[in-house]
Design a protein around this motif. Sequence first.
Motif, PDB file in Angstrom:
ATOM      1  N   GLY A 133       0.654  -1.281  -0.052  1.00 24.54           N
ATOM      2  CA  GLY A 133       0.015  -0.136  -0.065  1.00 24.54           C
ATOM      3  C   GLY A 133       0.763   1.372  -0.060  1.00 24.54           C
ATOM      4  N   ARG A 134       2.013   1.250  -0.478  1.00 30.58           N
ATOM      5  CA  ARG A 134       2.916   2.341  -0.631  1.00 30.58           C
ATOM      6  C   ARG A 134       3.391   2.592  -1.914  1.00 30.58           C
ATOM      7  N   PRO A 135       2.701   3.104  -2.622  1.00 26.29           N
ATOM      8  CA  PRO A 135       2.975   3.604  -4.127  1.00 26.29           C
ATOM      9  C   PRO A 135       4.046   4.662  -4.097  1.00 26.29           C
ATOM     10  N   ALA A 136       4.897   4.523  -5.031  1.00 26.18           N
ATOM     11  CA  ALA A 136       5.972   5.336  -5.108  1.00 26.18           C
ATOM     12  C   ALA A 136       6.408   5.305  -6.697  1.00 26.18           C
ATOM     13  N   ALA A 137       7.332   6.318  -7.102  1.00 27.74           N
ATOM     14  CA  ALA A 137       7.832   6.318  -8.363  1.00 27.74           C
ATOM     15  C   ALA A 137       9.288   6.576  -8.148  1.00 27.74           C
ATOM     16  N   LEU A 138      10.138   5.609  -8.901  1.00 26.93           N
ATOM     17  CA  LEU A 138      11.665   5.930  -8.762  1.00 26.93           C
ATOM     18  C   LEU A 138      11.906   6.732 -10.038  1.00 26.93           C
ATOM     19  N   VAL A 139      12.732   7.800  -9.933  1.00 26.46           N
ATOM     20  CA  VAL A 139      13.018   8.437 -11.054  1.00 26.46           C
ATOM     21  C   VAL A 139      14.656   8.558 -11.327  1.00 26.46           C
ATOM     22  N   ARG A 140      15.042   8.011 -12.274  1.00 32.06           N
ATOM     23  CA  ARG A 140      16.616   8.141 -12.517  1.00 32.06           C
ATOM     24  C   ARG A 140      16.905   8.976 -13.830  1.00 32.06           C
ATOM     25  N   LEU A 149      24.267  10.576 -14.653  1.00 30.40           N
ATOM     26  CA  LEU A 149      23.534   9.476 -15.374  1.00 30.40           C
ATOM     27  C   LEU A 149      23.496   8.547 -14.159  1.00 30.40           C
ATOM     28  N   GLY A 150      22.331   8.111 -14.131  1.00 25.86           N
ATOM     29  CA  GLY A 150      21.629   7.144 -13.134  1.00 25.86           C
ATOM     30  C   GLY A 150      21.372   7.367 -11.815  1.00 25.86           C
ATOM     31  N   ARG A 151      21.536   8.813 -11.383  1.00 25.51           N
ATOM     32  CA  ARG A 151      21.387   9.517  -9.971  1.00 25.51           C
ATOM     33  C   ARG A 151      19.584   9.152  -9.942  1.00 25.51           C
ATOM     34  N   ALA A 152      19.097   8.987  -8.634  1.00 26.68           N
ATOM     35  CA  ALA A 152      17.874   8.760  -8.503  1.00 26.68           C
ATOM     36  C   ALA A 152      17.209   9.444  -7.340  1.00 26.68           C
ATOM     37  N   LEU A 153      15.744   9.392  -7.845  1.00 21.79           N
ATOM     38  CA  LEU A 153      14.846  10.133  -6.570  1.00 21.79           C
ATOM     39  C   LEU A 153      13.729   8.781  -6.298  1.00 21.79           C
TER      40      LEU A 153
END
Length: 411
Positions: A133-140, A149-153
Motif C-alpha cells: 500500500g505504499r505507491p512510489a515512483a523511482l526517477v533516474r 547518469l543514473g542518479r535517482a529520486l
Amino acid sequence: MLDIAAELHRWCEEGRDFAVATVVTAVGSAPRQPGAALAVDAAGTAIGSVSGGCVEGAVYDLCQDALRTGQAVRESFGYSDEDAFAVGLTCGGTIDILVTPVPADDTRLRPVLAAALSAAAPASGDPAAAADGRPAALVRIADGPPELLGRALLVRPDGSYEGSLGPALDRTAALGRTAALGRTSALDRTAVDEARALLEAGRTATVEVGADGGRCGEPVTLLVESAVPPPRMIVFGAIDFAGALARIGKFLGYHVTVCDARPVFATARRFPDADEVVVDWPHRYLDATEVDARTVLCVLTHDAKFDIPLLERALRLPVAYVGAMGSRRTHEDRLRRLREAGLGQSALARLRSPIGLDLGARTPEETALSIASEIVAARRGGSGVPLTGAHIPIHHDLSASVGMGRIGSVV
C-alpha cells in the motif's frame, strides 16, 4: 527495475554488490518495454531480462564492466542489416539500456534504490508493485551529463521524496554553493512533479526536461518507474464465466473482485482465484468502492434489473474499460434503457457489448480469453485483427504528453 524488485530487495538486504540494466526506450518490435531490467551481482548471478534473449549476453557483459569501473553507461541495441550476426535485436526493434552499478558501500544511490525496492516488493517477498500500500515512483537520469547518469529520486504521492538528481551543469560560470543547491532543488522539484503525474496514472515512461529544472538548459532524460497497487478488475455476476475470468484476470496481474447480490452464488469457495468476493447489489457496490483510470468493469449478469442501474453509473466513471455480456438483442434493449436513463451517445460509445472479441468462444474459459483479449487490446491500442498479413505494428506506441515534459515509451 521494479519488475524484479523482490529479488533485488533481497540482494540489498544481503549486502551484495550488483549492477542493473534497465530498458529506457523501446522502438519497433522490441520484446520488452521501458522499466524491464536485468541485474548481475559480483558473483555473476543474473536475474531478469531486457530483451527476451536477443542481447542478454552483451548486456550481462556491460553490467560486469559497470561493476568493475563504477561508471553508469547508456547503450543502444538494434538489428544490423549489414551484419545479421552482430549484437542486436533480430526482431527488428531498437532498445536503449541504462546500466547502473550499485555497490554495497554506495551512500548516495543505493539507499534510494533500496527504499524503492522495499516499496515495490515488501519484506514478505510479494513481487506485486506496492503490495504493502505504499505507491512510489523511482526517477533516474537516463540520459544527459555523464556525471549525473543514473542518479535517482524516490517520489511519494504526497510530493515528498528521497535522494537527489544532483546539481545541474552551468556552462557559463562556476556556481556558489547556495546557487548550486537552488538549481539542484529546481531539477528535483521538476522531477517530482513529473513523477507524481505518472504515478497517479500508474505509468512508466521517459520524460525530457532541462537540466536546470525548466524548459531550457542542457536536456536531461528522466526514466520514471511507477510502483502502484495492481489495477482492479471488478466482475459483476457470480456465474461460471466469472470464475474463468477471475483466473485469467489474476494471470494478467489484476486485483480481482467478484460481486453479486445473491449470497448463495457469491462465495469464496466458488471463486478461489478472486482476491475478494462481495455480496451486494452491483450498482450499490460500485457507488461505494474506489476505481481509477486503470480499472476494468465486466458485467456478466445480463439481467436488466442488475445491468441498467450498474451500467448507468459505470459509463459515467473514468475507468479503462466497461464491458457487458449478452446477445445483440439484449444489447439493443440495454442501449434503449440506458438512453431513457439519460445517457448520451458519448457515454454509450464506451460500452463494449456484446463483451469480448470474436474468437468463436463457447466455453467459460474461451469466453474469458475473448474478454481478456479485448481488455488487453483496449489497454495497448491493439486492433484485435490477426497479425498474419495485416501489415500493422506488432507493438503499438501509446506515447502521450504529461506535464511540461515530453513523455514516450509508455507502458
